[in-house]
Design an enzyme around this catalytic site. Structure first.
Site, PDB file in Angstrom:
ATOM      1  N   CYS A   1       0.864  -1.178   0.000  1.00 16.69           N
ATOM      2  CA  CYS A   1       0.000   0.000   0.000  1.00 16.69           C
ATOM      3  C   CYS A   1       0.901   1.228   0.000  1.00 16.69           C
ATOM      4  O   CYS A   1       2.020   1.161  -0.508  1.00 16.69           O
ATOM      5  CB  CYS A   1      -0.948  -0.023   1.192  1.00 16.69           C
ATOM      6  SG  CYS A   1      -0.101   0.010   2.785  1.00 16.69           S
ATOM      7  N   GLN A   2       0.460   2.318   0.580  1.00 20.19           N
ATOM      8  CA  GLN A   2       1.261   3.534   0.602  1.00 20.19           C
ATOM      9  C   GLN A   2       2.327   3.508   1.698  1.00 20.19           C
ATOM     10  O   GLN A   2       3.462   3.855   1.474  1.00 20.19           O
ATOM     11  CB  GLN A   2       0.364   4.764   0.786  1.00 20.19           C
ATOM     12  CG  GLN A   2       1.092   6.092   0.687  1.00 20.19           C
ATOM     13  CD  GLN A   2       1.646   6.366  -0.703  1.00 20.19           C
ATOM     14  OE1 GLN A   2       1.074   5.940  -1.705  1.00 20.19           O
ATOM     15  NE2 GLN A   2       2.765   7.062  -0.765  1.00 20.19           N
TER      16      GLN A   2
END
Length: 159
Positions: A123-124
């Site tokens: 993800c981020q």
């Protein structure tokens, strides 16, 4: 059975009740294997397999990694790791339980196989990737791993 109050306090009560039941190992109406919430597939923290940036580079170079970006479509559209398939974490459980033909029609890619060795989620910053890894493991994807540096590290060092 407890009755929840109506309104905002009732919603808070229900969230707390479900959280307590989940922490206690609760299942849907006492039936093992049937979840109340997707989070019941999530294993407790600790011991989850991860991938470092150097290992990810090696796996990608040798074609031995299957990358899944679990960020939102908007986040992934702004930039992702080359070759990653975007399946937002909110869709992941249903996506991994789809029939292969339905998965291919929706995501324009082959559905991951339960026995894939390096099914890598990111993800981020790491939290959603870890949740996705735990969810996939709970569904039987034994090779599910989390890229611990997430897209943030990739962008800083590779982007």
């Amino acid at each position: 059975m407890l009755r929840a109050p109506r309104g905002r306090s009732g919603a808070t009560f229900l969230k707390l009740a479900f959280a307590a039941r989940t922490m206690a190992g609760g299942t849907c109406r006492g039936r093992p294997g049937i979840s109340m919430w997707p989070s019941e597939h999530v294993k407790p923290p600790g011991g989850e397999p991860t991938v470092s940036l150097s290992e990810l580079r090696s796996l990608l170079a040798s074609g031995r990694a299957r990358l899944i970006d679990v960020r939102s479509r908007e986040e992934a559209a702004a930039g992702t790791i080359p070759g990653a398939l975007n399946i937002p974490v909110s869709e992941l459980e249903s996506a991994l339980q789809m029939e292969p033909a339905a998965f291919k029609a929706l995501y324009s890619a082959e559905k991951p196989k339960l026995e894939e060795e390096n099914l890598i989620f990111f993800c981020q910053m790491g939290k959603r990737g870890l949740q996705a890894t735990q969810l996939a493991q709970g569904l039987g994807y034994k090779g599910a791993r989390n890229y611990e540096g997430a897209y943030r590290e990739w962008f800083q060092k590779e982007g």
